[in-house]
Write a protein that holds these residues in place. Sequence first.
Motif, short mmCIF file in Angstrom:
data_model
loop_
_atom_site.label_atom_id
_atom_site.label_comp_id
_atom_site.label_asym_id
_atom_site.label_seq_id
_atom_site.Cartn_x
_atom_site.Cartn_y
_atom_site.Cartn_z
N ASN A 28 1.00 -1.39 -0.38
CA ASN A 28 0.06 0.22 -0.52
C ASN A 28 0.80 1.61 -0.15
OD1 ASN A 28 -2.38 -1.61 0.07
ND2 ASN A 28 -2.75 -1.49 2.00
N LEU A 29 2.12 1.13 0.60
CA LEU A 29 3.19 2.22 0.69
C LEU A 29 3.59 2.81 -0.58
CD1 LEU A 29 4.51 1.62 4.33
CD2 LEU A 29 3.11 3.53 3.43
N ALA A 30 3.95 1.70 -1.29
CA ALA A 30 4.30 2.01 -2.77
C ALA A 30 3.26 1.75 -4.06
CB ALA A 30 5.39 0.96 -2.94
N GLN A 31 3.08 2.71 -4.47
CA GLN A 31 2.13 3.56 -5.25
C GLN A 31 2.38 4.01 -6.58
OE1 GLN A 31 -1.27 2.87 -4.74
NE2 GLN A 31 -0.33 2.51 -2.37
N ALA A 32 3.78 3.54 -6.77
CA ALA A 32 4.53 3.75 -7.84
C ALA A 32 4.11 3.04 -9.50
CB ALA A 32 6.07 3.80 -8.04
N ALA A 33 3.53 3.45 -9.98
CA ALA A 33 3.47 2.18 -11.23
C ALA A 33 4.86 2.91 -11.64
CB ALA A 33 2.42 2.76 -11.93
N ASP A 34 5.00 1.31 -12.59
CA ASP A 34 6.39 1.21 -13.49
C ASP A 34 6.11 0.21 -14.84
OD1 ASP A 34 8.44 2.13 -11.53
OD2 ASP A 34 8.30 0.12 -10.15
N LEU A 35 6.31 0.24 -15.53
CA LEU A 35 6.27 0.16 -17.10
C LEU A 35 7.37 -0.03 -18.51
CD1 LEU A 35 3.23 2.45 -15.88
CD2 LEU A 35 2.99 0.99 -17.82
N THR A 36 7.00 -1.10 -18.58
CA THR A 36 8.63 -0.53 -19.75
C THR A 36 7.90 -0.86 -21.53
OG1 THR A 36 7.72 -3.07 -20.14
CG2 THR A 36 9.76 -2.55 -18.24
#
Length: 217
Positions: A28-36
């Motif tokens: 829940n603390l990590a809200q970053a979306a990571d995409l390639t």
Amino acid sequence: MKSFFSLAAAQVAPSLALCATSIVASTNLAQAADLTFNWKGDAGYSASGSFSYDETTTPAIISESGAGATKALQSLNISFFNPSQQLIATKDEVVNSVSSNQFFEFNFDTTTGNLFGAFDVGTGSRIGDVFLSNVEAPGRIFISPGATSYLYQNITADYSQLLDSSTNQIKASAVSEPTNILGTLVVGILGIALSSNKITFFSRKPKKIYRSYASKV
């Protein structure tokens, strides 16, 4: 009398519950979306990169342009490869929500997961820099975003060489999150431990063009 397995399950369950709670909290603390994203040219050159943004504050449409503070992107990097899959250039385009490229163009629909519109990434003023663009055609012509993407490399301070081009779509895809997978696994094991008296064991061709860096046309 309780069996060994039921006692073991009773002892393991609290630890698993604590582990699952910790994983859910960290997720829940990590809200970053990571995409390639990836692109392949007709002559065999290719590009691949990644970008990230905060899912809690980013609007449905991400539109970035030019140098300076970005509106939504937290990071973006891109690498370029020749037909032999050898790395020829790499660049951190956006670092800590700041773009270093005056020609930067990036548009992404967070709802559909598709890149669209203008795309110009990797540009630099140094000799040897490589960039991928669908808004600049051979002959130093700026155009409306098109289906064709062109790959260039700076060979002097004033000239760029066309390396490749293609109508292949620049595709973006989400990066799987190990914490979510691990959390699901732990919760599943916890369910087994709580609902059973037994522990189940299981296996686990070149063309020169002129490009000015003084100002963006």
